[in-house]
Design a protein around this motif. Structure first.
Motif, mmCIF file in Angstrom:
data_model
loop_
_atom_site.group_PDB
_atom_site.id
_atom_site.type_symbol
_atom_site.label_atom_id
_atom_site.label_comp_id
_atom_site.label_asym_id
_atom_site.label_seq_id
_atom_site.Cartn_x
_atom_site.Cartn_y
_atom_site.Cartn_z
ATOM 1 N N PRO A 1 -4.964 -0.040 -4.504
ATOM 2 C CA PRO A 1 -4.815 1.021 -3.810
ATOM 3 C C PRO A 1 -6.013 1.963 -4.091
ATOM 4 O O PRO A 1 -6.458 1.950 -5.300
ATOM 5 N N THR B 1 -6.597 2.598 2.793
ATOM 6 C CA THR B 1 -5.989 2.928 1.689
ATOM 7 C C THR B 1 -6.149 1.826 0.382
ATOM 8 O O THR B 1 -5.616 2.141 -0.416
ATOM 9 N N THR B 2 -6.837 0.900 0.703
ATOM 10 C CA THR B 2 -7.078 -0.322 -0.343
ATOM 11 C C THR B 2 -8.517 -0.626 -0.271
ATOM 12 O O THR B 2 -9.280 -0.481 0.821
ATOM 13 N N ALA C 1 1.903 2.072 0.889
ATOM 14 C CA ALA C 1 0.593 1.329 0.372
ATOM 15 C C ALA C 1 0.834 0.043 -0.262
ATOM 16 O O ALA C 1 -0.296 -0.775 -0.430
ATOM 17 N N GLU D 1 4.297 5.606 -3.105
ATOM 18 C CA GLU D 1 3.737 5.371 -1.904
ATOM 19 C C GLU D 1 4.189 3.935 -1.521
ATOM 20 O O GLU D 1 2.971 2.898 -1.429
#
Ligand code: 5GP
Ligand code: ZN
Length: 119
Positions: free
Chosen positions: A49, A30-31, A66, A63
């Protein structure tokens, strides 16, 4: 909520998609983290992100997991860059605070003494 669609006119969405080249130092689920094109310290990495949110407040709202990932990635970058426990994490939020790219990003700065207060 499903992640917002990437924005065609967003520089960092284009880096996520691989349309704009970047010196990527970490790519997670996610990053991603890549070197700032105009470094302000010997180590200057941006952690972002993959989803598009304008700033950290929006990311935290929609999120929150995140946000944790961003900090975990920053810690990994600090480790891999050899910064030990001497570094600074920054989110510029809003133009008056120095934000120029409106896709959430954390600056990881280190490798030299850093002054306080910032300008
Ligand atoms: P902000 O001022 O929004 O907090 O940070 C944006 C950062 O993005 C700046 O430090 C700037 O140097 C960096 N930047 C702008 N364009 C590019 C680019 O095309 N590639 C990379 N790697 N960094 C960029
Ligand atoms: Zn974006």
């Amino acid at each position: 909520m499903t992640p917002p669609a990437a924005k065609d006119d967003c520089l960092f969405c284009r880096i996520v998609k691989g349309e704009v080249p970047a010196d990527v130092v970490h790519a997670g689920e996610t990053t991603i983290a890549f070197r700032d094109i105009n470094p302000q310290a010997p180590t200057h990495v941006l952690v972002i992100p993959s989803s598009h949110y304008a700033n950290i407040a929006e990311l935290a709202q929609w999120e929150p997991g995140a946000v944790t990932e961003l900090f975990a990635t920053a810690a990994e970058v600090a480790e891999s860059e050899g910064l030990g426990d001497q570094y600074r994490l920054v989110f510029n939020t809003g133009a008056e605070a120095g934000q120029a790219v409106f896709h959430t990003h954390m600056h990881v700065l280190g490798g030299r003494p850093l002054n306080w207060p910032p300008g």
